[in-house]
Write a protein that holds these residues in place. Structure first.
Motif, PDB file in Angstrom:
ATOM      1  N   ARG A  48       3.174   0.304   2.999  1.00 20.17           N
ATOM      2  CA  ARG A  48       2.847  -0.380   4.076  1.00 20.17           C
ATOM      3  C   ARG A  48       2.412  -1.872   3.601  1.00 20.17           C
ATOM      4  N   LEU A  49       3.111  -3.140   3.977  1.00 17.92           N
ATOM      5  CA  LEU A  49       2.653  -4.435   3.378  1.00 17.92           C
ATOM      6  C   LEU A  49       1.392  -4.763   4.091  1.00 17.92           C
ATOM      7  N   TRP A  50       0.522  -5.261   3.370  1.00 18.26           N
ATOM      8  CA  TRP A  50      -0.740  -5.940   3.894  1.00 18.26           C
ATOM      9  C   TRP A  50      -1.048  -7.195   3.342  1.00 18.26           C
ATOM     10  N   ARG A  51      -1.089  -8.431   4.049  1.00 22.67           N
ATOM     11  CA  ARG A  51      -1.225  -9.695   3.648  1.00 22.67           C
ATOM     12  C   ARG A  51      -2.614  -9.968   3.496  1.00 22.67           C
ATOM     13  N   SER A  52      -3.069 -10.489   2.298  1.00 21.62           N
ATOM     14  CA  SER A  52      -4.443 -10.872   1.661  1.00 21.62           C
ATOM     15  C   SER A  52      -4.288 -12.378   1.029  1.00 21.62           C
ATOM     16  N   GLY A  53      -5.552 -12.832   1.366  1.00 22.45           N
ATOM     17  CA  GLY A  53      -5.447 -14.218   0.609  1.00 22.45           C
ATOM     18  C   GLY A  53      -5.713 -14.146  -0.930  1.00 22.45           C
ATOM     19  N   LEU A  62       0.873  -1.246   0.007  1.00 21.14           N
ATOM     20  CA  LEU A  62       0.062  -0.043   0.004  1.00 21.14           C
ATOM     21  C   LEU A  62       0.837   1.115   0.077  1.00 21.14           C
ATOM     22  N   PHE A  63       0.652   2.346  -0.846  1.00 18.75           N
ATOM     23  CA  PHE A  63       1.201   3.543  -0.942  1.00 18.75           C
ATOM     24  C   PHE A  63       0.554   4.688  -0.387  1.00 18.75           C
ATOM     25  N   ASP A  64       1.184   5.278   0.426  1.00 14.52           N
ATOM     26  CA  ASP A  64       0.323   6.657   0.937  1.00 14.52           C
ATOM     27  C   ASP A  64      -0.689   6.167   1.791  1.00 14.52           C
ATOM     28  N   SER A  65      -0.444   5.151   2.632  1.00  8.54           N
ATOM     29  CA  SER A  65      -1.623   4.672   3.170  1.00  8.54           C
ATOM     30  C   SER A  65      -1.876   5.427   4.677  1.00  8.54           C
ATOM     31  N   ARG A  66      -3.232   5.582   4.956  1.00  8.76           N
ATOM     32  CA  ARG A  66      -3.735   6.294   6.017  1.00  8.76           C
ATOM     33  C   ARG A  66      -4.705   4.966   6.715  1.00  8.76           C
ATOM     34  N   SER A  67      -4.294   5.153   8.205  1.00  5.70           N
ATOM     35  CA  SER A  67      -4.976   3.922   8.935  1.00  5.70           C
ATOM     36  C   SER A  67      -5.615   4.573  10.211  1.00  5.70           C
TER      37      SER A  67
END
Length: 355
Positions: A221-226, A200-205
């Protein structure tokens, strides 16, 4: 003259529509054979395969329109010549310029239909077809008019679009805990699938704690997804399936991010010039219509029409590849085949007039 024009255009249009239906049915049959291997994966059934092929039909019709105009024009014009109707019309004062004008009216109508299919109907229909296929095969994906929803064990994800460079735009993720309460909401304007993970680029959480909400921003940011690249590839927007305006927006997006745009510029110019191919194929049908229908082999004429249509198609593809490999301007690679066939058709018609 208006009555005669309507009669000729109706004859030509009916033949072209019949040719389009026959070609679309043939290609749909081949597409269905290609989908047999997917039947049984997830909830992808035979009925789903038929629905997928049906949704792809407008895109097929868009691709086959110039060939259908050529075949329909050849058939109808040769029938008019064989029945001596051309001879009667010319005897009654119909000039060659009037005939060309009638044929161009016929070609222009189908050029307008090509624009409508390519700009509005085919892109939306193809998107729905790909979303239907992805949802049936995975059971995780659900498509709406404005994007794609992905449901996983502890998260719900929304993607505005899957772009041709395998990147994602407008990604929103809602992450839940074991108690199914919302724990975190993430937004990223763009993302890319790499090594089975989403970058993810320029992410806001926004993380929801017991008594407060903590907001953070991260450049990456890395996000694990199936859901991996193989499934997202089905949902990917292909350049040839994008509308003219969507291609223009995407080219500007690539330019702003300093990425290669040549392939998409070729597709943009092809979209711009492709409707004119219908009018050119109508002229080409007239160019190969004899002044007298006697001793005319209709089967040979139609076979020649198929060969000409295939020659036009592969010439366009060849010039497109040449543009990408050798840096030929996209304008030239997109317009040259159509212009060359138009010149050839005009030359053939003038040669017939002189004889």
């Amino acid at each position: 003259m208006k009555l005669l024009t309507r009669y000729v255009v109706r004859r030509l249009g009916t033949a072209a529509l019949a040719a389009l239906l026959a070609l679309a049915a043939l290609y749909s049959f081949f597409d269905l054979l290609n989908e047999v291997g997917n039947i049984g994966k997830g909830s992808y059934t035979t009925a789903t395969a038929f629905q997928y092929i049906l949704l792809q039909a407008p895109s097929r019709a868009y691709q086959l329109m110039p060939l259908a105009v050529l075949l329909g024009g050849l058939f109808a014009l040769n029938r008019l010549a064989a029945d001596s109707e051309w001879a009667v019309m010319k005897t009654s004062g119909l000039s060659n310029a009037d005939i060309i004008r009638m044929v161009l009216v016929f070609g222009s109508i189908f050029a307008l239909v090509t624009v409508l299919l390519g700009e509005w109907v085919a892109p939306e229909s193809s998107r729905r077809a790909d979303a239907l296929k992805a949802a049936a095969k995975s059971g995780q994906v659900s498509a709406s008019r404005d994007g794609v929803w992905i449901k996983e064990a502890r998260s719900m994800t929304y993607i505005a679009s899957v772009l041709p460079d395998n990147s994602l735009s407008g990604v929103k993720i809602w992450h839940y805990g074991d108690d199914f309460k919302l724990r975190e909401a993430v937004y990223a304007p763009r993302a890319r699938v790499e090594n089975g993970q989403w970058l993810l680029f320029d992410s806001r959480s926004s993380v929801l704690a017991a008594e407060q909400v903590r907001t953070t921003a991260q450049p990456q940011r890395l996000w694990r997804s199936g859901v991996g690249a193989d499934l997202l590839a089905i949902l990917q927007i292909k350049p040839e399936q994008m509308s003219f305006t969507a291609l223009g927006r995407y080219i500007r997006h690539l330019e702003q991010n300093r990425q290669q745009t040549q392939a998409y510029r070729v597709a943009w110019w092809n979209k711009l010039t492709y409707p004119a191919a219908a009018a050119v194929m109508a002229l080409l049908a007239l160019a190969f219509t004899p002044t007298s229908g006697r001793h005319t082999n209709m089967g040979l004429k139609l076979f020649g029409g198929v060969c000409l249509g295939l020659l036009f198609y592969f010439t366009g593809r060849l010039f497109g590849f040449t543009s990408q490999l050798y840096g030929v301007p996209a304008f030239i690679s997109a317009t040259l085949p159509t212009a060359a066939f138009a010149v050839w058709a005009v030359w053939r018609i003038r040669a017939q007039e002189q004889r």
